[in-house]
Design a protein around this motif. Structure first.
Motif, mmCIF file in Angstrom:
data_model
loop_
_atom_site.group_PDB
_atom_site.id
_atom_site.type_symbol
_atom_site.label_atom_id
_atom_site.label_comp_id
_atom_site.label_asym_id
_atom_site.label_seq_id
_atom_site.Cartn_x
_atom_site.Cartn_y
_atom_site.Cartn_z
ATOM 1 N N GLY A 20 -0.932 27.988 -20.945
ATOM 2 C CA GLY A 20 -2.360 27.762 -20.771
ATOM 3 C C GLY A 20 -2.965 28.778 -19.817
ATOM 4 O O GLY A 20 -2.245 29.608 -19.257
ATOM 5 N N PRO A 21 -4.262 28.769 -19.599
ATOM 6 C CA PRO A 21 -5.208 27.813 -20.200
ATOM 7 C C PRO A 21 -5.578 28.182 -21.630
ATOM 8 O O PRO A 21 -5.455 29.348 -22.021
ATOM 9 C CB PRO A 21 -6.423 27.892 -19.282
ATOM 10 C CG PRO A 21 -6.390 29.298 -18.750
ATOM 11 C CD PRO A 21 -4.930 29.644 -18.619
ATOM 12 N N THR A 22 -6.034 27.224 -22.385
ATOM 13 C CA THR A 22 -6.332 27.388 -23.802
ATOM 14 C C THR A 22 -7.816 27.632 -24.021
ATOM 15 O O THR A 22 -8.657 27.005 -23.375
ATOM 16 C CB THR A 22 -5.908 26.119 -24.576
ATOM 17 O OG1 THR A 22 -4.494 25.960 -24.452
ATOM 18 C CG2 THR A 22 -6.273 26.216 -26.042
ATOM 19 N N ARG A 23 -8.089 28.531 -24.925
ATOM 20 C CA ARG A 23 -9.453 28.673 -25.443
ATOM 21 C C ARG A 23 -9.516 27.856 -26.726
ATOM 22 O O ARG A 23 -9.105 28.315 -27.797
ATOM 23 C CB ARG A 23 -9.798 30.139 -25.709
ATOM 24 C CG ARG A 23 -9.868 30.993 -24.449
ATOM 25 C CD ARG A 23 -10.366 32.393 -24.758
ATOM 26 N NE ARG A 23 -11.724 32.374 -25.295
ATOM 27 C CZ ARG A 23 -12.374 33.463 -25.725
ATOM 28 N NH1 ARG A 23 -11.776 34.653 -25.670
ATOM 29 N NH2 ARG A 23 -13.604 33.364 -26.199
ATOM 30 N N TRP A 24 -10.004 26.639 -26.594
ATOM 31 C CA TRP A 24 -9.989 25.708 -27.719
ATOM 32 C C TRP A 24 -10.931 26.168 -28.827
ATOM 33 O O TRP A 24 -11.968 26.790 -28.577
ATOM 34 C CB TRP A 24 -10.406 24.316 -27.266
ATOM 35 C CG TRP A 24 -9.525 23.678 -26.241
ATOM 36 C CD1 TRP A 24 -9.787 23.491 -24.916
ATOM 37 C CD2 TRP A 24 -8.208 23.150 -26.455
ATOM 38 N NE1 TRP A 24 -8.734 22.869 -24.291
ATOM 39 C CE2 TRP A 24 -7.745 22.643 -25.213
ATOM 40 C CE3 TRP A 24 -7.378 23.045 -27.576
ATOM 41 C CZ2 TRP A 24 -6.502 22.042 -25.069
ATOM 42 C CZ3 TRP A 24 -6.140 22.448 -27.436
ATOM 43 C CH2 TRP A 24 -5.702 21.956 -26.196
ATOM 44 N N ARG A 25 -10.571 25.841 -30.057
ATOM 45 C CA ARG A 25 -11.443 26.097 -31.211
ATOM 46 C C ARG A 25 -11.323 24.925 -32.176
ATOM 47 O O ARG A 25 -10.301 24.233 -32.228
ATOM 48 C CB ARG A 25 -11.065 27.402 -31.915
ATOM 49 C CG ARG A 25 -9.627 27.456 -32.420
ATOM 50 C CD ARG A 25 -9.348 28.733 -33.205
ATOM 51 N NE ARG A 25 -7.974 28.794 -33.689
ATOM 52 C CZ ARG A 25 -6.985 29.420 -33.094
ATOM 53 N NH1 ARG A 25 -7.211 30.074 -31.946
ATOM 54 N NH2 ARG A 25 -5.766 29.424 -33.616
#
Length: 511
Positions: A447-452
């Motif tokens: 992480g951190p995640t770039r959510w989609r």
């Protein structure tokens, strides 16, 4: 109509109305009735004639009853929204099923107060009803009344419902008191890989139970002479929750003392013990790994019991706050069963406040209200893995996957208990998470995640399914989670409760 059937039909009508983007008032106008009548229908509190169902189906352009039997429920989630407000933790799924099975030990009337109205409970009540047990939801409540017949009719068991839940295994302990021979359908529930029933059979062998597994069934025979003669000691080969519960069921109607070693002291086992104490069963060592049980040969008592709050739901709500970077207040958290989880989160940098302790309605379980404080997290250096209570709860481990996905750094999760569950965590990948499957039990999460946003078929396991839902709450845009029956097995009114905090979750069916 049976009360639980009315509830399910009402839920379907509500879902179809929302899919059509109609308000209750607009549907009421189409039906030439009142908004309050529509509200009662959707809450399962209104008897429905076939004519009324036909009018509703026409107004919503869908066959309500046909939909109920064949069409999966899907979720449309607009993510990337912060949550706010307060939410109560509901009572425990696992405590509910334990107490439902324990009601088979009692010839009197059992009333379980404020029970979780979830699919897992529905399946068990369907099975109980099919063998002659009368169950009914008391009016305007979540209280379930259970009244046994003089004789259980196992030949009439609803096998379809029984095969959909692994809880059917927990009938072994109660039924060995009633029959010399019986059979149960093979257990189902979540798809978590092979889980042997051998620990159950080892525990119950001391009570005269022998089981032969054939295609589709467990054939049980009971040597009741094995009951006779003094105290007994059982050493469980695994510290499992349901194994411990089955051993307690078997001991609960034997007057001699039974000592159970390597017992699970977990929350649902404690609730079961507290319930049995109200039936007159003497139990020492609750909350430890050694239980001493002195049973009652014949139990015939009208009793009521309040199962305690669910630490797994508490962890689910806590994870929802973390991944959406939100401040919310989670009320009625069973703190004794969350302390390790919170300690691990503190080590990752999480901050939170708790209020003073108070007791659950069972008079035993310690509760607190917990306020989450948004802030950045760092990956834990050591791997995160479950242990029997008081360690990290096995059912709470998957939530650390979505939490690790928002933390800075790399986290290893080791799910050593189940063969398949770690694999389902890779379903976070379409949502933007970096999840590397190291083997069937271990995943590496960066992480951190770039959510989609994404469209995903729900995993066939309760907690991984919930993890995907939480990630979708964090992902900006509109995601779709398909076939979510497994989530409904363990959570009550989850979507509307999250929406009350600011989420945007809509249910729909493919018509």
């Amino acid at each position: 109509m049976a009360d639980d059937y009315l509830v399910r039909v009402g839920t379907l009508i509500r879902d179809a109305r929302r899919h059509k983007k109609l308000t209750q008032s607009e549907l009421a106008e189409a039906l030439q009735t009142s908004q309050s009548a529509v509200a009662r229908i959707e809450q399962g509190k209104q008897n429905l004639s076939l004519e009324t169902l036909a009018r509703i189906s026409e107004a919503l352009d869908t066959e309500v009853v046909a939909v109920a039997s064949s069409t999966p429920l899907n979720l449309r989630i607009e993510g990337g929204r912060q949550l706010s407000g307060a939410i109560d933790v509901r009572t425990s799924k696992n405590a509910a099923v334990a107490c439902l099975c324990a009601a088979l030990l009692n010839k009197g009337r059992t009333t379980l107060r404020n029970l979780a109205r979830i699919e897992e409970v529905n399946r068990i009540t369907e099975v109980l009803g099919s063998i002659g047990v009368r169950t009914r939801w008391l009016p305007d409540s979540s209280d379930l009344e259970i009244t046994p017949p003089k004789t259980l009719d196992l030949a009439a068991m609803d096998e379809t419902a029984a095969r959909r839940t692994r809880t059917i295994l927990m009938f072994l302990g109660p039924l060995l008191h009633e029959f010399s021979e019986f059979k149960l359908p093979n257990a189902g529930g979540c798809d978590l890989g092979e889980r042997t029933v051998e620990p159950h059979l080892h525990a119950l062998k001391a009570f005269g139970l022998g089981v032969v597994a054939t295609h589709g069934y467990y054939h049980a025979s009971v040597d009741h002479d094995a009951y006779a003669g003094g105290s007994r000691r059982i050493i469980l080969t695994e510290r499992g929750d349901t194994v411990t519960e089955n051993a307690i069921f078997a001991a609960a109607r034997i007057e001699d003392e039974t000592t159970i070693r390597n017992a699970s002291p977990n929350y649902m086992v404690q609730d079961l013990c507290f319930f049995l104490q109200k039936l007159g069963v003497e139990i020492e060592g609750i909350g430890t790994t050694t239980l001493k049980v002195r049973g009652v040969k014949h139990i015939d008592k009208d009793v009521e019991y309040h199962p305690s709050e669910d630490p797994i739901e508490a962890m689910s709500l806590l994870a929802a706050a973390v991944v959406t970077d939100s401040e919310i207040t989670i009320k009625r958290v069973p703190i004794e069963f969350m302390e390790i989880e919170l300690t691990l989160l503190e080590g990752m940098g999480m901050k939170y406040d708790t209020g003073p302790e108070y007791l659950s309605a069972n008079g035993k379980t310690r509760l607190v209200d917990l306020r989450t404080i948004p802030g950045p997290l760092k990956a834990r250096k050591d791997k995160i893995h479950p242990m029997p209570f008081p360690g990290l709860n096995i059912d709470n481990l998957p939530f650390f996957a979505v939490i690790a996905a928002v933390a800075e750094g790399t986290t290893t999760l080791h799910d050593w208990v189940y063969d398949n569950r770690a694999i389902y965590l890779t379903d976070l990948t379409p949502l933007g998470a970096k999840v590397q499957l190291m083997d069937p039990h271990r995943v590496l999460i960066e992480g951190p995640t770039r959510w989609r946003a994404a469209e995903i078929m729900c995993p066939p396991a309760l907690r991984p399914g919930m993890v995907i839902l939480l990630a979708m709450l964090a992902a900006p845009g509109v995601s779709v989670l398909r076939n979510t029956y497994v989530i409904n097995r363990g959570y009550e009114e989850l979507y509307s409760r999250l929406n009350a905090l600011g989420a945007n979750i809509q249910t729909f069916r493919d018509i």
